[in-house]
Design a protein around this motif. Structure first.
Motif: not given
Length: 148
Positions: A92-106, A62-65, A67-74, A56-57
Motif C-alpha cells: 500500500l505504501i509503495v503504491n502510494d509512492f508510485d502514484f506520487k511519482q507518476r504525478e510528478l512525471n506528469i 484527473k485520470a491519475l487521481r 485511478e488513485r481513488m479507486q485503489k484507495m476504496i479497497s 491535456d495536463f
C-alpha cells in the motif's frame, strides 16, 4: 502506534478533500480557468497555445487521481491495519509512492511542454497562479473572503 502513523500517511491526502462543503468539479474548474485567465493575461496567440496544453495536463491529472481513488476504496474497506500482513502494508505504501511519482512525471512532462511552447515568464506566472489558486481555495474553505 507505528501502524496508526502508516494509516494516516496513506489516508491523509484523500481525507483532505473529504471534509466540508466543496464546489463540484465543473464549478471548481470554471473558477480555476477564470482565475488563470485573469492572472496570466495571455495574448490571443499565447492563449491558443496555452489552453490545449493545460487541458491535456488537467485531463491526465484527473485520470491519475481517479485511478488513485479507486485503489484507495479497497483500502478503506479494511477496518484495521492490524488485519493486514506486513507485505500488504508495504505494498500500500509503495503504491502510494508510485502514484506520487507518476504525478510528478506528469508535472515534469507538461512543464517541458509549456516551456517549449511559451515564454518562460508565462510558465512562471502559471505556476505562481496555481499556488495562489490553492491558497485562495483554502482561504475560502476556512471561511475567509476571496482575495482580489
Amino acid at each position: 502506534m507505528r501502524n496508526l502513523i502508516i494509516a494516516l500517511f496513506i489516508l491523509l491526502p484523500g481525507l483532505a478533500f473529504a471534509q466540508g462543503p466543496r464546489m463540484d468539479d465543473e464549478k471548481m474548474e470554471a473558477y480555476k480557468v477564470t482565475w488563470l485567465t485573469t492572472k496570466l493575461d495571455l495574448s490571443a496567440d499565447e492563449a491558443k497555445v496555452f489552453w490545449p496544453i493545460y487541458n491535456d495536463f488537467t485531463r491526465e491529472q484527473k485520470a491519475l487521481r481517479k485511478e488513485r481513488m479507486q485503489k484507495m476504496i479497497s483500502f478503506r474497506k479494511i477496518k484495521e491495519i492490524d488485519d493486514l500482513t506486513d507485505v500488504q502494508i508495504q505494498t500500500l505504501i509503495v503504491n502510494d509512492f508510485d502514484f506520487k511519482q507518476r504525478e510528478l512525471n506528469i508535472e515534469k512532462k507538461y512543464y517541458n511542454k509549456f516551456k517549449s511552447n511559451l515564454p518562460i515568464k508565462i510558465v512562471g506566472k502559471f505556476y505562481r497562479a496555481q499556488e495562489a489558486f490553492k491558497k485562495e481555495l483554502l482561504n475560502r474553505y476556512r471561511g475567509g473572503q476571496p482575495k482580489q
